[in-house]
Design an enzyme around this catalytic site. Structure first.
Site, PDB file in Angstrom:
ATOM      1  N   GLU A  92       0.911  -0.696  -5.283  1.00  0.00           N
ATOM      2  CA  GLU A  92      -0.159   0.293  -5.428  1.00  0.00           C
ATOM      3  C   GLU A  92       0.512   1.645  -5.600  1.00  0.00           C
ATOM      4  O   GLU A  92       1.083   2.200  -4.668  1.00  0.00           O
ATOM      5  CB  GLU A  92      -1.067   0.313  -4.193  1.00  0.00           C
ATOM      6  CG  GLU A  92      -2.289   1.182  -4.400  1.00  0.00           C
ATOM      7  CD  GLU A  92      -2.483   2.264  -3.333  1.00  0.00           C
ATOM      8  OE1 GLU A  92      -3.511   2.968  -3.382  1.00  0.00           O
ATOM      9  OE2 GLU A  92      -1.611   2.430  -2.463  1.00  0.00           O
ATOM     10  N   ASP A 151       0.827  -1.201   0.000  1.00  0.00           N
ATOM     11  CA  ASP A 151       0.000   0.000   0.000  1.00  0.00           C
ATOM     12  C   ASP A 151       0.867   1.260   0.000  1.00  0.00           C
ATOM     13  O   ASP A 151       1.884   1.337   0.686  1.00  0.00           O
ATOM     14  CB  ASP A 151      -0.899  -0.011   1.244  1.00  0.00           C
ATOM     15  CG  ASP A 151      -1.784   1.207   1.330  1.00  0.00           C
ATOM     16  OD1 ASP A 151      -2.622   1.384   0.424  1.00  0.00           O
ATOM     17  OD2 ASP A 151      -1.638   1.986   2.295  1.00  0.00           O
TER      18      ASP A 151
END
Length: 542
Positions: free
Chosen positions: A290, A248
């Site tokens: 991401e 993330d």
């Protein structure tokens, strides 16, 4: 590459990132050597780039109340998800991406981690997660585990220790300042809700940095101990059976004055060090980046095949929506995917747990799409740079346009991602969004498209193929079934052409052709021998 070569590669990368640092590196290498002996053998599942990725929260399928099974064992939310494995497999799912499960106060749906060492009890804990892994492995489904590597919760012991004492060993694990002028080139992520990257801590007597919410302080990867600690996190879960990690907020790991603090060279070195550490263990392990960046910058996250194995194709995302709004497929035909190293892939998607981000488009086009898609002001996110909402809602609750959107997604190159509930045309959950706004203190519109899986809607989709949800599910299933009917066809690179408002995608393999003909317009047209109704798509094999 043998173990000695992998070891040498790890050392070389570490020394480039932290020149002259030895103690942390040597201790970490000793840990990795021991860990390698504990890696489960013979259970690996290879990532299938032609298969479907299904994204969900760990508690999305849980009922309102906990129950027990025949053995009086509590049925946890992760057990409820495990019960869906066979259904997902039958749909063509080959990778299950589960959003954050680690211990957390839950203010940002788990992206505020208070402990990296265990699955949060609200999902059923680590034991329930282990059961889920076993069920998925038996079905041939790879599980991707979401890890927030850029920041922690402000309740994490690392941060509470750092905040309480300037002499704490963890003080340098975060970014501190006597004012808010540092890293001025880094723009706040949540514009309109959080307008500064710095918050004052009375206890610490300084400001601390957070690129997201104030309760999510950023880690300082300039401190070697932070990188070592995160490697231990990834390795520990790898030993527990996890075979893939979504990283993330990957672009934001390294901070430097005079920069945007995104996608810096040192960030790529950190990710390469992560990859080298996991490679040292052996076996297969997927790293998924991401990174909401331009195509040229995004390509760098693959390195030379030595960084991440996959990345979300954020530049493609708004082009899907631009094509749908303008009823014009030509830009999808013209798009060129940057070449990737062998064994790497793009993940393509229409929706996910975050907003539909438009910030890679020119301002005028952003405004055009916001006008077409943002049907209520409460759906807006980040000051008009994004819009929240379920796929079905953004497409005006039109089942034909929703099935069309899936047809476009599955027609293009890349590994397709399906966000839970979109297969049954789930609608926005305003009650859930309002409750989360009260509990978090922020009017985050993304909670509109989160919350529990709609069981009643799923039952209608199965029982009534003429219902809106039934039309969407039936159409999607037909496409996915054809993709899998002839081995190798779905993996073949598609040839894309357009005929007016119609997108034609053809994949060729072993003398067979998988063809998708998709009418983006609201009028009747003819293409490839088919008389197509408004927003109709036809899939066929010949």
């Amino acid at each position: 590459m043998d173990t000695n070569e992998r070891n040498g590669r790890f050392i070389g990368l570490w020394d480039r990132l932290y020149p002259g640092e030895r103690p942390v590196r040597e201790k970490l290498l000793g840990y990795l050597e021991t860990a390698r002996e504990g890696l489960p053998r013979g259970t690996g599942i290879r990532f299938d780039p032609a298969g479907l990725v299904y994204c969900t929260y760990g508690d999305a399928f849980a009922g309102p109340d906990r129950t027990t099974d025949a053995g009086s064992r509590e049925r946890t939310p992760l057990d409820a998800l495990a019960d869906k494995i066979d259904r997902l497999q039958a749909m063509g799912v080959r990778t299950l991406w589960i959003l954050p499960l680690l211990r957390s106060p839950g203010r940002d749906d788990g992206f505020d981690v208070s402990g990296y060492d265990a699955v949060d009890p609200r999902f059923g804990g680590t034991t329930a997660f282990t059961r889920l892994l076993s069920r998925a492995r038996a079905a041939g489904i790879l599980v991707v585990f979401d890890v927030a590597i850029n920041h922690t919760s402000d309740t994490h012991p690392w941060f509470t220790s750092a905040r309480a004492d300037r002499g704490s060993a963890f003080r340098s694990w975060y970014h501190w300042s006597d004012d808010t002028t540092r890293y001025a080139g880094a723009s706040p992520i949540f514009k309109g809700m959080v307008d500064s990257n710095w918050s004052w801590s009375e206890e610490a007597g300084q400001y601390y940095l957070h690129r997201f919410y104030p309760f999510q302080p950023d880690l300082n990867y300039g401190e070697p101990a932070v990188a070592a600690a995160m490697i231990r996190v990834l390795v520990a879960w790898r030993l527990a059976g996890v075979e893939g990690f979504r990283l993330d907020a990957a672009p934001m790991l390294w901070k430097a004055e005079g920069t945007s603090c995104e996608s810096l060279p040192q960030t790529h070195l950190v990710l390469k060090v992560f990859r080298a550490a996991l490679d040292l263990l052996g076996g297969e392990c997927l790293l998924l980046a991401e990174a909401n960046q331009s195509a040229q910058v995004l390509r760098e996250y693959f390195g030379d095949g030595d960084e991440c194995h996959a990345a979300f194709h954020f530049p493609l995302l708004p082009l899907f929506w631009k094509a749908l709004v303008r009823e014009d497929p030509e830009e999808l035909v013209r798009i060129r995917f940057p070449d990737l190293p062998a064994g790497c892939t793009w993940l393509t998607f229409l929706r996910c747990h975050d907003e539909l981000t438009l910030d890679l488009l020119p301002r005028a086009v952003q405004a055009e799409l916001m006008g077409a898609l943002c049907r209520q002001q409460s759906w807006e996110f980040r000051g008009g740079q994004g819009v929240s909402g379920r796929l079905f809602e953004l497409l005006g609750r039109d089942p034909d346009r929703t099935a069309l959107a899936f047809s476009l997604l599955l027609s293009l190159p890349g590994t397709p991602v399906l966000y839970y509930g979109d297969e049954i045309a789930m609608t926005n959950n305003e009650e859930f969004q309002e409750s989360r706004a009260r509990s978090t203190g922020f009017p985050d519109s993304r909670f509109l498209h989160r919350g529990p899986f709609d069981r009643e809607r799923a039952e209608r989709a199965d029982a009534d193929p003429t219902s809106a949800e039934g039309k969407v599910l039936r159409g999607l299933r037909r496409m996915l079934e054809l993709r899998e009917e002839i081995p190798g066809l779905a993996a073949a690179a598609p040839v894309l052409t357009s005929e007016g408002p119609v997108l034609v995608s053809e994949r060729h393999s072993s003398g067979r052709v998988l063809r998708a003909v998709s009418n983006l317009s609201a009028r009747r047209v003819s293409a490839r021998g088919h008389a197509l109704g408004p927003h109709e798509c036809v899939w066929e094999i010949e």
